[in-house]
Design a protein around this motif. Structure first.
Motif, PDB file in Angstrom:
ATOM      1  N   TYR A 107       1.140  -1.020   0.371  1.00 50.87           N
ATOM      2  CA  TYR A 107      -0.130   0.374   0.192  1.00 50.87           C
ATOM      3  C   TYR A 107       0.571   1.564   0.002  1.00 50.87           C
ATOM      4  O   TYR A 107       1.625   1.609   0.539  1.00 50.87           O
ATOM      5  CB  TYR A 107      -1.516   0.469   1.334  1.00 50.87           C
ATOM      6  CG  TYR A 107      -2.129  -1.392   0.973  1.00 50.87           C
ATOM      7  CD1 TYR A 107      -3.471  -1.390   0.785  1.00 50.87           C
ATOM      8  CD2 TYR A 107      -2.102  -2.575   2.207  1.00 50.87           C
ATOM      9  CE1 TYR A 107      -4.280  -2.321   0.767  1.00 50.87           C
ATOM     10  CE2 TYR A 107      -2.782  -3.211   2.012  1.00 50.87           C
ATOM     11  CZ  TYR A 107      -3.399  -2.832   1.638  1.00 50.87           C
ATOM     12  OH  TYR A 107      -4.488  -4.334   1.870  1.00 50.87           O
ATOM     13  N   GLY A 108       0.252   2.148  -1.057  1.00 47.37           N
ATOM     14  CA  GLY A 108       0.957   3.758  -0.938  1.00 47.37           C
ATOM     15  C   GLY A 108       0.415   5.019  -0.245  1.00 47.37           C
ATOM     16  O   GLY A 108      -1.011   4.486  -0.840  1.00 47.37           O
ATOM     17  N   MET A 109       1.104   5.925   0.126  1.00 48.12           N
ATOM     18  CA  MET A 109       0.207   6.881   0.200  1.00 48.12           C
ATOM     19  C   MET A 109       1.177   7.586  -0.374  1.00 48.12           C
ATOM     20  O   MET A 109       2.509   7.956   0.126  1.00 48.12           O
ATOM     21  CB  MET A 109      -0.174   7.627   1.632  1.00 48.12           C
ATOM     22  CG  MET A 109      -0.600   8.505   1.768  1.00 48.12           C
ATOM     23  SD  MET A 109      -2.265   8.696   1.151  1.00 48.12           S
ATOM     24  CE  MET A 109      -3.179   7.590   1.629  1.00 48.12           C
ATOM     25  N   LEU A 110       0.536   9.420  -1.074  1.00 45.51           N
ATOM     26  CA  LEU A 110       1.610  10.152  -1.635  1.00 45.51           C
ATOM     27  C   LEU A 110       1.256  10.830  -0.796  1.00 45.51           C
ATOM     28  O   LEU A 110      -0.142  11.429  -0.187  1.00 45.51           O
ATOM     29  CB  LEU A 110       1.540  10.266  -2.586  1.00 45.51           C
ATOM     30  CG  LEU A 110       2.107   9.157  -3.842  1.00 45.51           C
ATOM     31  CD1 LEU A 110       1.877   9.897  -5.455  1.00 45.51           C
ATOM     32  CD2 LEU A 110       3.596   8.601  -3.439  1.00 45.51           C
ATOM     33  N   ALA A 111       1.957  11.795  -0.645  1.00 46.83           N
ATOM     34  CA  ALA A 111       1.754  12.967   0.811  1.00 46.83           C
ATOM     35  C   ALA A 111       0.796  14.590  -0.322  1.00 46.83           C
ATOM     36  O   ALA A 111      -0.135  15.066   0.434  1.00 46.83           O
ATOM     37  CB  ALA A 111       2.522  14.180   0.198  1.00 46.83           C
ATOM     38  N   GLU A 112       0.695  14.382  -1.401  1.00 45.67           N
ATOM     39  CA  GLU A 112      -0.932  15.396  -2.068  1.00 45.67           C
ATOM     40  C   GLU A 112      -2.598  14.676  -1.731  1.00 45.67           C
ATOM     41  O   GLU A 112      -2.887  14.900  -1.285  1.00 45.67           O
ATOM     42  CB  GLU A 112      -0.570  14.856  -3.803  1.00 45.67           C
ATOM     43  CG  GLU A 112       0.302  14.320  -4.362  1.00 45.67           C
ATOM     44  CD  GLU A 112       0.190  14.399  -5.908  1.00 45.67           C
ATOM     45  OE1 GLU A 112      -0.092  13.870  -7.050  1.00 45.67           O
ATOM     46  OE2 GLU A 112       1.301  14.990  -6.629  1.00 45.67           O
ATOM     47  N   GLU A 113      -2.227  13.082  -1.786  1.00 47.60           N
ATOM     48  CA  GLU A 113      -3.469  12.531  -1.385  1.00 47.60           C
ATOM     49  C   GLU A 113      -3.266  12.852  -0.485  1.00 47.60           C
ATOM     50  O   GLU A 113      -5.124  13.131   0.014  1.00 47.60           O
ATOM     51  CB  GLU A 113      -3.120  10.942  -1.960  1.00 47.60           C
ATOM     52  CG  GLU A 113      -2.322  10.878  -3.532  1.00 47.60           C
ATOM     53  CD  GLU A 113      -1.914   9.354  -3.309  1.00 47.60           C
ATOM     54  OE1 GLU A 113      -2.495   8.860  -4.822  1.00 47.60           O
ATOM     55  OE2 GLU A 113      -1.436   8.644  -2.897  1.00 47.60           O
ATOM     56  N   TRP A 114      -2.534  12.275   0.232  1.00 50.04           N
ATOM     57  CA  TRP A 114      -3.469  12.834   1.904  1.00 50.04           C
ATOM     58  C   TRP A 114      -3.362  13.996   2.505  1.00 50.04           C
ATOM     59  O   TRP A 114      -4.527  14.156   2.947  1.00 50.04           O
ATOM     60  CB  TRP A 114      -1.483  12.283   3.094  1.00 50.04           C
ATOM     61  CG  TRP A 114      -2.030  12.480   3.832  1.00 50.04           C
ATOM     62  CD1 TRP A 114      -1.241  13.708   5.775  1.00 50.04           C
ATOM     63  CD2 TRP A 114      -2.308  11.314   5.402  1.00 50.04           C
ATOM     64  NE1 TRP A 114      -1.870  12.464   6.529  1.00 50.04           N
ATOM     65  CE2 TRP A 114      -2.951  11.731   6.566  1.00 50.04           C
ATOM     66  CE3 TRP A 114      -2.750  10.302   4.716  1.00 50.04           C
ATOM     67  CZ2 TRP A 114      -2.682  10.286   7.479  1.00 50.04           C
ATOM     68  CZ3 TRP A 114      -3.433   8.818   6.442  1.00 50.04           C
ATOM     69  CH2 TRP A 114      -2.836   9.650   7.028  1.00 50.04           C
ATOM     70  N   ASN A 115      -2.770  15.090   1.290  1.00 53.43           N
ATOM     71  CA  ASN A 115      -3.132  16.372   1.971  1.00 53.43           C
ATOM     72  C   ASN A 115      -4.487  17.050   1.258  1.00 53.43           C
ATOM     73  O   ASN A 115      -5.255  17.069   2.279  1.00 53.43           O
ATOM     74  CB  ASN A 115      -1.511  17.683   1.791  1.00 53.43           C
ATOM     75  CG  ASN A 115      -1.169  17.597   2.622  1.00 53.43           C
ATOM     76  OD1 ASN A 115      -0.880  16.994   4.232  1.00 53.43           O
ATOM     77  ND2 ASN A 115      -0.009  17.787   2.009  1.00 53.43           N
TER      78      ASN A 115
END
Length: 182
Positions: A171-179
């Motif tokens: 699983y991955g999360m990018l900063a732009e998605e999180w924000n």
């Protein structure tokens, strides 16, 4: 001792040598629960073994190459969340976690991870967080799924667990998605 309050019931604190006995006792009481997915429990026989883990964690922290926090529920250690290493060149990290058997099902890991991931993306400037979990470990996979991580694939035979290979879901999360989801 630095403690970050998540909410009325929950806090996070940097792991410390003073946690060795309480953390060992929690893992010892949770052996059957932890053994299924975490073979390190079979090599943890005393608070001294836990102190070695703490020493390695604190060294990684001093080297700016990791961050291990204890999850405190009503002031008692309930589990651990660990940024396993920082890849500063690519601004990314991977995460490991475990919860004591007495504390399962209360949402503590999800709330703790949410707080730490806010910190990682907003304060540390990381761009990517990765979580890997055994394909059959539904409880562990629930954390990134509840937090909106993207399932990116499966690494076949990623880990040898008790003489059998297990596949890991990535699983991955990018900063732009999180924000954008905050």
């Amino acid at each position: 001792m630095f403690v970050h309050k998540v909410d009325e019931d929950l806090s996070l604190k940097l792991i410390d040598y003073q946690d060795a006995e309480e953390l060992y006792n929690l893992s010892d009481r949770s052996r059957d629960h932890l053994r299924t997915w975490l073979p390190w429990i079979n090599f943890t026989h005393s608070p001294d073994d836990t102190k070695k883990f703490i020493q390695a964690s604190l060294q990684r922290y001093a080297d700016n190459d990791g961050l291990t926090v204890c999850i405190l529920y009503h002031g008692k250690i309930a589990g651990v969340v660990d940024f396993l290493e920082f890849d500063w060149g690519n601004k990314k990290t991977s995460v490991g976690y475990w919860m004591g058997a007495d504390y399962k099902g209360k949402g503590l890991l999800t709330r703790s991870c949410r707080t730490l991931f806010d910190y990682a993306f907003q304060d540390m400037g990381l761009n990517r967080i990765e979580i890997r979990a055994a394909e059959e470990n539904i409880k562990s996979r629930g954390i990134p799924e509840r937090l909106g991580f993207v399932q990116e694939g499966v690494v076949r035979q990623a880990a040898l667990l008790y003489d059998e290979y297990t596949d890991h879901v990535v699983y991955g999360m990018l900063a732009e998605e999180w924000n954008s989801n905050r």
